[in-house]
Design a protein around this motif. Structure first.
Motif, PDB file in Angstrom:
ATOM      1  N   PRO A 187     -31.811 -49.055   2.849  1.00 28.92           N
ATOM      2  CA  PRO A 187     -32.883 -50.048   2.947  1.00 28.92           C
ATOM      3  C   PRO A 187     -33.990 -49.555   3.876  1.00 28.92           C
ATOM      4  N   LEU A 188     -35.202 -49.480   3.363  1.00 25.38           N
ATOM      5  CA  LEU A 188     -36.309 -48.932   4.126  1.00 25.38           C
ATOM      6  C   LEU A 188     -36.784 -49.874   5.224  1.00 25.38           C
ATOM      7  N   SER A 189     -36.220 -51.080   5.267  1.00 25.30           N
ATOM      8  CA  SER A 189     -36.582 -52.019   6.326  1.00 25.30           C
ATOM      9  C   SER A 189     -36.018 -51.597   7.680  1.00 25.30           C
ATOM     10  N   TYR A 190     -34.890 -50.858   7.678  1.00 32.80           N
ATOM     11  CA  TYR A 190     -34.321 -50.413   8.949  1.00 32.80           C
ATOM     12  C   TYR A 190     -33.737 -49.005   8.912  1.00 32.80           C
ATOM     13  N   VAL A 191     -33.839 -48.311   7.781  1.00 29.60           N
ATOM     14  CA  VAL A 191     -33.412 -46.915   7.694  1.00 29.60           C
ATOM     15  C   VAL A 191     -34.666 -46.051   7.652  1.00 29.60           C
ATOM     16  N   PRO A 192     -34.970 -45.337   8.731  1.00 29.25           N
ATOM     17  CA  PRO A 192     -36.206 -44.548   8.762  1.00 29.25           C
ATOM     18  C   PRO A 192     -36.127 -43.330   7.851  1.00 29.25           C
ATOM     19  N   PHE A 193     -37.172 -43.138   7.059  1.00 24.24           N
ATOM     20  CA  PHE A 193     -37.262 -41.927   6.241  1.00 24.24           C
ATOM     21  C   PHE A 193     -37.664 -40.777   7.160  1.00 24.24           C
ATOM     22  N   PRO A 194     -37.008 -39.607   7.079  1.00 27.41           N
ATOM     23  CA  PRO A 194     -37.168 -38.571   8.089  1.00 27.41           C
ATOM     24  C   PRO A 194     -38.591 -38.224   8.494  1.00 27.41           C
ATOM     25  N   ILE A 195     -39.487 -37.943   7.558  1.00 25.73           N
ATOM     26  CA  ILE A 195     -40.799 -37.457   7.986  1.00 25.73           C
ATOM     27  C   ILE A 195     -41.641 -38.533   8.653  1.00 25.73           C
ATOM     28  N   ALA A 196     -41.221 -39.802   8.558  1.00 25.24           N
ATOM     29  CA  ALA A 196     -41.991 -40.881   9.179  1.00 25.24           C
ATOM     30  C   ALA A 196     -41.837 -40.907  10.695  1.00 25.24           C
ATOM     31  N   GLU A 197     -40.796 -40.250  11.229  1.00 25.30           N
ATOM     32  CA  GLU A 197     -40.543 -40.169  12.677  1.00 25.30           C
ATOM     33  C   GLU A 197     -40.457 -41.563  13.307  1.00 25.30           C
ATOM     34  N   LEU A 198     -39.626 -42.407  12.703  1.00 24.39           N
ATOM     35  CA  LEU A 198     -39.449 -43.779  13.169  1.00 24.39           C
ATOM     36  C   LEU A 198     -38.005 -43.988  13.613  1.00 24.39           C
ATOM     37  N   THR A 199     -37.722 -45.162  14.166  1.00 27.07           N
ATOM     38  CA  THR A 199     -36.359 -45.524  14.549  1.00 27.07           C
ATOM     39  C   THR A 199     -35.866 -46.620  13.604  1.00 27.07           C
ATOM     40  N   ASP A 200     -34.681 -47.183  13.906  1.00 25.80           N
ATOM     41  CA  ASP A 200     -34.141 -48.248  13.063  1.00 25.80           C
ATOM     42  C   ASP A 200     -34.692 -49.617  13.451  1.00 25.80           C
ATOM     43  N   GLU A 201     -35.602 -49.663  14.420  1.00 26.74           N
ATOM     44  CA  GLU A 201     -36.265 -50.913  14.791  1.00 26.74           C
ATOM     45  C   GLU A 201     -37.751 -50.773  14.488  1.00 26.74           C
ATOM     46  N   MET A 202     -38.188 -51.345  13.371  1.00 26.99           N
ATOM     47  CA  MET A 202     -39.555 -51.161  12.892  1.00 26.99           C
ATOM     48  C   MET A 202     -40.283 -52.496  12.763  1.00 26.99           C
ATOM     49  N   GLY A 203     -41.534 -52.506  13.210  1.00 28.32           N
ATOM     50  CA  GLY A 203     -42.409 -53.639  12.962  1.00 28.32           C
ATOM     51  C   GLY A 203     -42.997 -53.546  11.572  1.00 28.32           C
ATOM     52  N   PHE A 204     -43.860 -54.487  11.214  1.00 31.24           N
ATOM     53  CA  PHE A 204     -44.409 -54.535   9.857  1.00 31.24           C
ATOM     54  C   PHE A 204     -45.172 -53.263   9.514  1.00 31.24           C
ATOM     55  N   SER A 205     -46.084 -52.833  10.402  1.00 25.24           N
ATOM     56  CA  SER A 205     -46.897 -51.652  10.112  1.00 25.24           C
ATOM     57  C   SER A 205     -46.019 -50.406   9.993  1.00 25.24           C
ATOM     58  N   GLN A 206     -44.957 -50.342  10.776  1.00 27.83           N
ATOM     59  CA  GLN A 206     -44.054 -49.195  10.693  1.00 27.83           C
ATOM     60  C   GLN A 206     -43.254 -49.211   9.401  1.00 27.83           C
ATOM     61  N   ARG A 207     -42.892 -50.397   8.934  1.00 27.87           N
ATOM     62  CA  ARG A 207     -42.185 -50.481   7.657  1.00 27.87           C
ATOM     63  C   ARG A 207     -43.093 -50.081   6.497  1.00 27.87           C
ATOM     64  N   VAL A 208     -44.368 -50.433   6.594  1.00 28.32           N
ATOM     65  CA  VAL A 208     -45.338 -49.983   5.582  1.00 28.32           C
ATOM     66  C   VAL A 208     -45.408 -48.455   5.583  1.00 28.32           C
TER      67      VAL A 208
END
Length: 525
Positions: A187-208
């Protein structure tokens, strides 16, 4: 009584091991071979016979070894030293041109073109093998128990299905990117895609951003690898077979990460985590290196290595790094093959090669400067050495962003690196205790397991040999069309039923109202 105990003990031992199995390995050349070689050597030590398929121009994989028999295919493999070195140099050049969206697109296009070329050559190698009747007959007659491969290329996948033998992955990446996204719900809502350099805690803009990164990069992967593999699969397995479904049908996925490094996410029963399986206690250093390390006194040593793909950095970058090192009281051991930087200090030793695991395990090592490859990251975790990251290509930016999020590293961008930025990063990690404390905690978690990662990997490889596969652990969901997998058809059906019921209710109510309104009035006398 004693004899019966011995007989029972022998019976238990005989049922828990595999008699010398036969393993066919189709590896990925370069740094991936380093960890595949660890598994091969352990398989050999347990009495298994291992054969390794290699192209004639192989970079890392030797034609002769005490641990395996090589099957050399007389065609280029598409991933030689020059291919990777020129690609990395080009990636560094593009990154240093700026941080714009155009730079990001240029990097992705360069990645697509180079990897499309590599996968095309892998497919040519497989076609050459399948067309060599004598070679394939020899392989069939050997009756291998399984194919072990790194799915960063598809050669081993095609070979396993062609031979109809169980398939085991030594994996972090497939031809479509990070392996979890190929096998497990993500689920892309809390599983970060590697090249996005995100964590499992994402706000709306980060989920976009996460969704955009996933969609764009998946499109890129399919453009790069789809044409050569689709043509290959159509030729040998039929036109109705999706090439990536052959990857998803693997019996076992030996994943080169664990949840000390990975963020929490869904997984599958045939995914076995073996992050850090190549790590081991440090061995004594060569005499001259040990003397240099001991000369550091109470200040200790910094180890720097940017991996096997970086022959040398741009001259100005190397000079900035050398100047920063020269200002430190620590001694520095730097794996570097380029021209000697003009600002190199007396405290810095340049070497062509270094025993990385043994240096990181030395009690005088204080800091690891790394490009962020997973092998180096897990060795740093194992030995609890905090990091300064200088990511260059591939998954390195994301790997180091994970370590930064866990408080065990700081990251320097190669595009903006200068002596001031690099010196601040070194000083921060050396003198801020939280970096060392956080890495020690990760190390304790990583080591606190019931079985060593390498032992776990070998157990499951032998499990597949014993049981001729692991079909009971493998989901068949990859055979489902996307609309069935996501229950779009079920939701459409239920929505249709609800709409029909609402429409029927509306029609009935309307009809009843109409009847009531149109009922003839009765005359009263």
């Amino acid at each position: 009584m004693g004899l019966s105990v011995v007989i029972v003990a022998l019976w238990v031992l005989s049922t828990s091991v595999v008699r010398g199995g036969k393993v066919l390995v189709f590896p990925q050349d370069g740094s991936h071979w380093i960890n595949m070689k660890v598994i091969i050597e352990e398989l050999h030590s347990r009495g298994h016979s291992v054969s390794v398929v290699r192209p004639s121009d192989s970079w890392y994989i030797k034609g002769t070894s005490l641990h395996y028999k090589s099957i050399t295919v007389d065609v280029p493999g598409g991933a030689d030293e020059e291919f990777f070195r020129s690609f990395v140099s080009r990636q560094i050049q593009i990154q240093r041109e700026g941080k714009s969206a155009w730079t990001r697109l240029s990097l992705d296009m360069e990645l697509k073109d180079r990897f499309s070329e590599m996968h095309r050559k892998v497919c040519e190698m497989v076609i050459h093998m399948f067309g060599d009747k004598e070679l394939m007959e020899s392989i069939r007659e050997t009756q291998y128990d399984l194919v072990l491969t790194d799915p960063a290329n598809g050669g081993g996948v095609m070979l396993a299905h062609y031979l109809k033998v169980p398939l085991v992955f030594n994996v972090r990446w497939t031809v479509h990117g990070e392996a979890h996204f190929a096998i497990a719900p993500s689920p892309l809502s809390y599983v970060p895609f590697p090249i996005a350099e995100l964590t499992d805690e994402m706000g709306f803009s980060q989920r976009v951003r996460n969704v955009f990164a996933y969609v764009f990069r998946q499109h890129l992967y399919r453009r790069a690898v789809g044409p050569p593999y689709s043509a290959l699969v159509s030729r040998y397995f039929g036109p109705g077979v999706d090439y990536f479904s052959l990857f998803q049908a693997a019996d076992l996925w030996l994943m080169r990460v664990d949840f000390v490094f990975e963020f929490p996410r869904p997984t599958m029963p045939n995914v076995i985590y073996m992050g850090g399986f190549q790590c081991r206690p440090a061995k004594p250093l060569p005499r001259q290196l040990e003397e240099f390390v001991q000369s550091s006194g109470q200040h200790g040593v910094i180890v720097m290595s940017l991996g096997t793909l970086v022959g040398q950095l741009p001259r100005d970058v190397a000079d900035e790094i050398a100047f920063s090192f020269a200002q430190l009281p620590q001694k520095v051991i730097w794996r570097y093959k380029g021209d000697r930087p003009t600002a190199l200090g007396n405290n810095t030793l340049l070497v062509d090669w270094l025993p990385q695991n043994d240096l990181l395990g030395h009690p005088k090592t204080r800091l690891f400067v790394s490009h962020g490859g997973t092998n180096g990251i897990f060795e740093a975790i194992y030995h609890s050495i905090p990091m300064v990251g200088v990511p260059l290509v591939f998954d390195q930016h994301d790997n180091l962003s994970r370590m930064k999020a866990k408080g065990a590293a700081t990251v320097v961008d190669i595009a903006t690196l200068d002596r001031n930025i690099f010196s601040r990063a070194l000083t921060e990690v050396l003198h801020e205790p939280s970096y060392k404390m956080n890495m020690q905690r990760l190390s304790e978690l990583h080591r606190d397991v019931p079985m060593k990662p390498l032992d776990s990997a070998l157990f499951w490889i032998e499990f597949v040999m014993r049981h001729k596969g692991a079909a009971h652990l493998r989901t068949e969901s990859y055979r489902m069309p996307w609309y069935s997998y996501h229950s779009v058809d079920v939701m459409a059906f239920l929505l249709t039923v609800v709409l029909i019921l609402l429409l029927a209710t509306f029609v009935i109510v309307r009809w009843l109202l109409f009847r009531m309104c149109c009922r003839p009035k009765m005359k009263h006398d």
